[in-house]
Design an enzyme around this catalytic site. Sequence first.
Site, PDB file in Angstrom:
ATOM      1  N   GLY A   1      46.478  43.407  11.795  1.00  0.00           N
ATOM      2  CA  GLY A   1      46.695  42.504  10.618  1.00  0.00           C
ATOM      3  C   GLY A   1      47.835  43.083   9.801  1.00  0.00           C
ATOM      4  N   LEU A   2      48.486  42.023   8.855  1.00  0.00           N
ATOM      5  CA  LEU A   2      49.344  42.343   7.877  1.00  0.00           C
ATOM      6  C   LEU A   2      48.740  43.303   6.776  1.00  0.00           C
ATOM      7  CD1 LEU A   2      50.847  38.983   7.141  1.00  0.00           C
ATOM      8  CD2 LEU A   2      52.061  40.902   8.471  1.00  0.00           C
ATOM      9  N   SER A   3      49.542  44.143   6.095  1.00  0.00           N
ATOM     10  CA  SER A   3      49.136  44.904   4.903  1.00  0.00           C
ATOM     11  C   SER A   3      48.437  44.087   4.090  1.00  0.00           C
ATOM     12  CB  SER A   3      50.552  45.698   4.485  1.00  0.00           C
ATOM     13  OG  SER A   3      49.980  46.479   3.213  1.00  0.00           O
ATOM     14  N   GLY A   4      47.303  44.527   3.659  1.00  0.00           N
ATOM     15  CA  GLY A   4      46.547  43.628   2.604  1.00  0.00           C
ATOM     16  C   GLY A   4      45.627  42.673   3.010  1.00  0.00           C
ATOM     17  N   SER A   5      45.746  42.552   4.472  1.00  0.00           N
ATOM     18  CA  SER A   5      44.733  41.543   5.248  1.00  0.00           C
ATOM     19  C   SER A   5      43.309  41.890   4.991  1.00  0.00           C
ATOM     20  CB  SER A   5      45.176  41.385   6.604  1.00  0.00           C
ATOM     21  OG  SER A   5      44.976  42.502   7.272  1.00  0.00           O
ATOM     22  N   GLY A   6      42.878  42.884   4.761  1.00  0.00           N
ATOM     23  CA  GLY A   6      41.439  43.210   4.685  1.00  0.00           C
ATOM     24  C   GLY A   6      41.017  44.241   5.730  1.00  0.00           C
TER      25      GLY A   6
ATOM     26  N   SER B   1      41.160  47.573   6.340  1.00  0.00           N
ATOM     27  CA  SER B   1      40.223  48.755   5.823  1.00  0.00           C
ATOM     28  C   SER B   1      39.038  48.359   5.225  1.00  0.00           C
ATOM     29  CB  SER B   1      41.074  49.511   5.037  1.00  0.00           C
ATOM     30  OG  SER B   1      42.195  50.115   5.661  1.00  0.00           O
TER      31      SER B   1
ATOM     32  N   SER C   1      49.838  47.962  13.250  1.00  0.00           N
ATOM     33  CA  SER C   1      50.103  47.959  14.495  1.00  0.00           C
ATOM     34  C   SER C   1      50.948  46.578  15.217  1.00  0.00           C
ATOM     35  CB  SER C   1      48.947  48.333  15.459  1.00  0.00           C
ATOM     36  OG  SER C   1      47.928  47.596  15.299  1.00  0.00           O
TER      37      SER C   1
END
Length: 204
Positions: free
Chosen positions: A34-39, A41, A108
């Site tokens: 998913g996009l950076s900041g999508s949650g 991690s 990815s």
Amino acid sequence: MEEENIYPIFDRMLSRKDKEELLGQRGVMLWLTGLSGSGKSTIAIALERELHKRGLLCRILDGDNIRSGINNNLGFSAEDRVENIRRIAEIGKLFVDTGIITIAAFISPGNELRQMAARIIGIEDFLEIYVSTPLVECEKRDVKGLYAKARRGEIKNFTGISAPFEAPEHPALSLDTSKLSLEESVNTLLELVLPIVGKKGEKI
């Protein structure tokens, strides 16, 4: 002269089945994309804690522990991005083959990249989880200030802004964290994962 087996150790090592029986669980890869900041991690960390409470052994792989270690010699060129994912997949396969539930949290962005990872790890052991939080929400969060830098042109080829993200075609699960709480996201994942990995002490 007879051809020598240059990998003789593989024939003498304990099997994956031996290790899974010892742990009382099945190894599997949960690949969060998913996009950076999508949650990604945040979900990975919360899921690891819930699985740990249930006596299940997990390992998280994400950009922080991979880029600062084994992949610290890679940049962000197209070739390096492919090699980054290839190495992650090879490491993930080692964990999965040891019976460990492995949670990978990486942008990815391309379907080809993720398909390569699935082939390396093994299609039957690879669960693609799409953290589908929309760009507008990810940009609103922007905890690291990366989107702001990308908008100013300070970061080139930033996924979602100046580089594309290809949504998975057939993910095992989609989680939109703008609509689901962290608890709801983790519970949805547990419903998917627990029947697959088995429960501690039960025959798998």
